[in-house]
Design a protein around this motif. Structure first.
Motif, mmCIF file in Angstrom:
data_model
loop_
_atom_site.group_PDB
_atom_site.id
_atom_site.type_symbol
_atom_site.label_atom_id
_atom_site.label_comp_id
_atom_site.label_asym_id
_atom_site.label_seq_id
_atom_site.Cartn_x
_atom_site.Cartn_y
_atom_site.Cartn_z
ATOM 1 N N CYS A 184 0.861 -1.210 -0.071
ATOM 2 C CA CYS A 184 0.094 0.006 0.296
ATOM 3 C C CYS A 184 0.964 1.276 -0.012
ATOM 4 O O CYS A 184 2.000 1.078 0.598
ATOM 5 N N GLY A 185 0.544 2.300 -0.732
ATOM 6 C CA GLY A 185 1.046 3.543 -0.384
ATOM 7 C C GLY A 185 2.037 4.009 -1.641
ATOM 8 O O GLY A 185 2.885 4.862 -1.269
ATOM 9 N N MET A 186 2.346 2.998 -2.483
ATOM 10 C CA MET A 186 3.394 3.285 -3.499
ATOM 11 C C MET A 186 2.959 2.740 -4.779
ATOM 12 O O MET A 186 1.909 1.823 -4.763
ATOM 13 N N VAL A 211 -3.048 10.891 12.089
ATOM 14 C CA VAL A 211 -1.967 9.842 11.974
ATOM 15 C C VAL A 211 -1.353 9.622 10.478
ATOM 16 O O VAL A 211 -2.224 9.207 9.717
ATOM 17 N N ASP A 212 -0.244 9.873 10.232
ATOM 18 C CA ASP A 212 0.450 9.676 9.002
ATOM 19 C C ASP A 212 0.806 8.101 9.047
ATOM 20 O O ASP A 212 1.912 7.743 9.682
ATOM 21 N N ALA A 213 -0.023 7.250 8.579
ATOM 22 C CA ALA A 213 0.325 5.807 8.576
ATOM 23 C C ALA A 213 0.182 5.126 7.066
ATOM 24 O O ALA A 213 -0.419 4.157 6.934
ATOM 25 N N GLU A 229 7.831 -0.791 8.830
ATOM 26 C CA GLU A 229 7.976 0.795 8.849
ATOM 27 C C GLU A 229 6.463 1.325 8.995
ATOM 28 O O GLU A 229 6.405 2.273 9.640
ATOM 29 N N TRP A 230 5.504 0.720 8.410
ATOM 30 C CA TRP A 230 4.353 1.000 8.617
ATOM 31 C C TRP A 230 3.694 0.832 10.195
ATOM 32 O O TRP A 230 3.088 1.657 10.872
ATOM 33 N N MET A 231 3.998 -0.374 10.448
ATOM 34 C CA MET A 231 3.876 -0.721 12.053
ATOM 35 C C MET A 231 4.354 0.321 13.065
ATOM 36 O O MET A 231 3.663 0.679 13.930
ATOM 37 N N LEU A 232 5.367 0.845 12.685
ATOM 38 C CA LEU A 232 6.026 1.969 13.586
ATOM 39 C C LEU A 232 5.248 3.216 13.708
ATOM 40 O O LEU A 232 5.226 3.788 14.569
ATOM 41 N N ARG A 233 4.686 3.381 12.376
ATOM 42 C CA ARG A 233 3.848 4.557 12.184
ATOM 43 C C ARG A 233 2.722 4.581 12.968
ATOM 44 O O ARG A 233 1.930 5.491 13.321
#
Length: 543
Positions: free
Chosen positions: A112-114, A144-146, A206-210
Motif C-alpha cells: 500500500c502507499g506506493m 496519523v500519517d500511517a 515501517e508502517w507498524m512503527l507509524r
C-alpha cells in the motif's frame, strides 16, 4: 487431454522432489496405476493402490498409490486401470523454487502507499494509494500519517496483529532457512546487501512503527475506511476517509514481539533500524505493563471493516516477553514470560494464528541462546513435540495425508494447513526426527492439488489454479489472470457468505469451496495465509 478423465485422481500439480514421499490419491476406488513419462508415453512404474477407505472430511472413498521409489527427474502423469489420467507433474529437486519465489513476491503485490510499476509488477500495476493522514477514531482532531505497509487481504485494510503474524513467519523462515532467500525477487529494493525477504518485511515494519502512539507507546489496532469498497475497486480509487481504530493490547503485544524479532534479524544489516525497532518494542512493553486487564478490542460503532477482535491478550504478552528476552537477555522479560505460561496454557501454548500467537513465544524461548529455566524449557519442548505427534496421527489417518479434522475446514482452513505444517517442521528442527518432515510435505502436496477438488489453491501455480480469488485488485485491474502467488482461504463448511449458502450447502467439509470472487469466506486471500506457506516451502528449497 480430456479433463473429465482427471477428476478421479489427485496429485501435487507442481510435482515432487526426487526423494520425497510421492502419493497419487484415487477417488474412483482402488486398483492398479501407472507412472507414465509425459513425453514418450512410456510406462516407467506400476503399482497398486491400497484399499479404498471412507474419508469423512472429503465425503468420499479414497485410495492411495505410492510411487516414492521412482526418483528419476522428468515430467510424468499417473494413469489408472479405469482410464483416469492425472495432470502432468514434474519430478525435480528444484520443483518448488518458483512457487517459493511467487509466494514471497505476493507481499510486494500487497503493498500500500506506493506505485506498483510494470518493471516489478508486470501487468498487475496500480498507482499509489491511501496516502492521506488517517483520523484517530474518537479523536477527530487528531491525524496519523500511517502510509505504507501491506493491504491485509482482498480489501484494503491494514491490521497490526495479522501483519505481525505475517512478519513473524517470514522472519523465522529467513532465520531458519537463509539459503532459501539468496535469489532476488525483483522488487524495488533488490540488488542490495540485505536479503529481499528482509527488505519486504521492512516495508510492513515501517508502517507498524507509524501505528505506535508516540506519547503512550500503545499501538492502534488497525487502519481502514469505515466500510469496505465495492469488489472491483482498485486501491488508488478507494478514496474514502481513513481511520485508525483505538489502541488495543493485542495489537500492542504483537507489535512489541515483532519489533523485538526485527531488532535481532536486522542488526547485521542496519544497526540504526534495528535499534529503532528495539526502542519501539520496549516502549510498547511499558504500555502493556501499565495496562493490565485491558478490555478486548471491538470495532467502534461506525466501523464495519474486519474486526480481528480478541477477548484476551495473554498470548500476545507471552510472545512479546519471549522475544524481548531473546533479544535483550534482560531478566524482567524472562520473569514475565515465566509468569505468563500459566495464563496462556488454557488457550494452548503452540498456536500460530492471529487469534492466538502463543506458539511464536514458545518457539522464541526454545530457540533462544539466553539462559533458560530447565524445567520450563523441557515442559515447552515436550509439549510442542506432543502437539506435533497429535498432528502426525491425524495425518496418518487422513485420506489426503493432512492434519485437519473435518470440523477444522473453517474460514482460512489453508492457513491451518500451513500452520500445522510449520509446527511439524519446527518439531523436526527440535527433535531431528524426519517423520515430522514427511508429514509436513503432504500439506504442500494438498495445497497444490492433492485435495478432493483436484485444484491448486494458489493463483498462477499448477495446472488448475484458482482463477477468481476474492481480491479487489485482481477483480478490478482488467488483467485476465489474477495477481500470482496468492494463497486462497480454502474450504469452509460453515457457509459464511451468500454464495456459499446458496451453492455449497450439503457439501462435505473439504469440498466446501467455490472459486468465485463472491465467496469471500472460502476464496479470499490474506498476507497471513501466504506467510506460513513461505515458511514451509523455505524448508523444502533451503536445505
Amino acid at each position: 487431454m480430456d479433463k473429465t478423465r482427471q477428476a478421479g485422481i489427485a496429485i501435487n500439480q507442481l510435482g515432487y522432489r526426487s526423494k520425497d514421499v510421492k502419493i497419487a490419491i484415487r477417488r474412483d476406488g482402488s486398483g492398479g496405476f501407472s507412472l507414465v513419462d509425459a513425453g514418450s508415453g512410456e510406462t516407467v512404474w506400476q503399482g497398486e493402490t491400497g484399499q479404498a477407505e471412507w474419508n469423512e472430511a472429503s465425503g468420499g472413498m479414497v485410495s492411495r498409490g505410492d510411487f516414492s521409489g521412482w526418483q528419476q527427474p522428468g515430467v510424468y502423469r499417473i494413469e489408472t486401470d479405469k482410464g483416469e489420467i492425472s495432470y502432468p507433474f514434474v519430478i525435480a529437486d528444484d520443483v518448488y523454487e518458483e512457487a517459493h519465489r511467487a509466494l514471497l513476491k505476493a507481499f510486494y503485490f500487497f503493498r500500500c502507499g506506493m506505485e506498483l510499476e510494470e518493471r516489478h509488477a508486470g501487468p498487475w500495476t496500480h498507482r499509489a494509494c491511501h496516502l492521506t493522514p488517517a483520523i484517530v477514531y474518537g479523536e477527530e482532531e487528531k491525524r496519523v500519517d500511517a502510509h505504507g505497509g501491506w493491504h491485509d487481504a482482498g480489501d484494503y485494510g491494514k491490521y497490526v496483529g495479522p501483519g505481525a503474524k505475517a512478519v513473524a513467519d517470514l522472519l523465522l523462515a529467513e532465520e531458519f532457512y537463509p539459503q532459501a532467500f539468496k535469489r532476488e525477487l525483483g522488487i524495488p529494493e533488490s540488488g542490495g546487501f540485505m536479503p529481499d525477504a528482509l527488505q519486504e518485511c521492512r516495508y510492513e515494519l515501517e508502517w507498524m512503527l507509524r501505528m505506535q502512539d508516540g506519547a503512550t507507546g500503545g499501538v492502534y489496532h488497525k487502519l481502514t475506511t469505515l466500510q469496505f469498497p465495492p469488489g472491483d475497486t482498485m486501491p488508488e480509487d478507494d478514496t474514502a476517509e481513513l481511520y485508525v481504530s483505538p489502541i488495543s493490547a493485542t495489537a500492542t503485544g504483537c507489535f512489541a514481539a515483532a519489533m523485538a524479532m526485527a531488532a535481532r534479524r536486522y542488526r547485521p544489516y542496519d544497526e540504526a533500524f534495528a535499534a529503532s525497532c528495539l526502542r519501539a518494542a520496549e516502549k510498547a512493553w511499558d504500555w502493556l505493563e501499565g495496562h493490565p486487564g485491558y478490555p478486548g478490542f471491538r470495532n467502534p460503532p461506525a466501523v464495519s471493516t474486519g474486526e480481528y477482535g480478541d477477548e484476551q491478550d495473554a498470548d500476545e504478552r507471552y510472545w512479546a516477553a519471549a522475544e524481548l528476552y531473546r533479544t535483550t537477555g534482560e531478566s524482567k522479560y524472562h520473569e514475565a514470560f515465566r509468569q505468563l505460561v500459566d495464563a496462556v496454557q488454557p488457550f494452548g501454548l503452540f498456536e500460530l494464528g492471529w487469534a492466538n500467537m502463543s506458539g511464536y513465544g514458545t518457539i522464541a524461548y526454545l530457540f533462544s541462546e539466553r539462559e533458560q529455566s530447565p524445567a520450563l524449557a523441557a515442559q515447552l519442548r515436550e509439549g510442542l513435540l506432543r502437539r506435533a505427534d497429535e498432528l502426525a496421527a491425524v495425518c496418518a489417518a487422513d485420506g489426503y495425508g493432512i492434519s485437519l479434522q473435518p470440523e477444522q475446514y473453517i474460514w482460512g482452513s489453508n492457513m491451518l494447513v500451513m500452520n500445522h505444517a510449520m509446527l511439524l517442521l519446527v518439531a523436526n528442527r527440535l527433535s531431528g526426527s524426519a517423520a515430522y518432515e514427511r508429514h509436513a510435505i503432504k500439506h504442500v502436496h494438498y495445497l497444490f492439488g492433492a485435495n478432493v477438488l483436484g485444484m491448486s489453491y494458489v493463483t498462477g501455480l499448477g495446472t488448475k489454479p484458482i482463477l477468481y480469488p476474492h481480491h479487489r485488485p485482481s477483480e478490478g485491474d482488467g488483467v485476465d489472470a489474477p495477481v500470482p502467488g496468492l494463497v486462497s482461504g480454502g474450504p469452509n463448511y460453515r457457509l459464511q457468505d451468500d454464495y456459499a449458502r446458496e451453492h455449497l450447502a450439503g457439501k462435505a467439509p473439504a469440498a466446501s469451496f467455490a472459486d468465485v470472487m463472491e465467496s469471500y469466506s472460502t476464496n479470499e486471500v490474506t498476507i497471513y495465509w501466504n506467510s506460513p506457506a513461505v515458511f514451509v516451502l523455505s524448508h523444502f528449497v533451503g536445505l
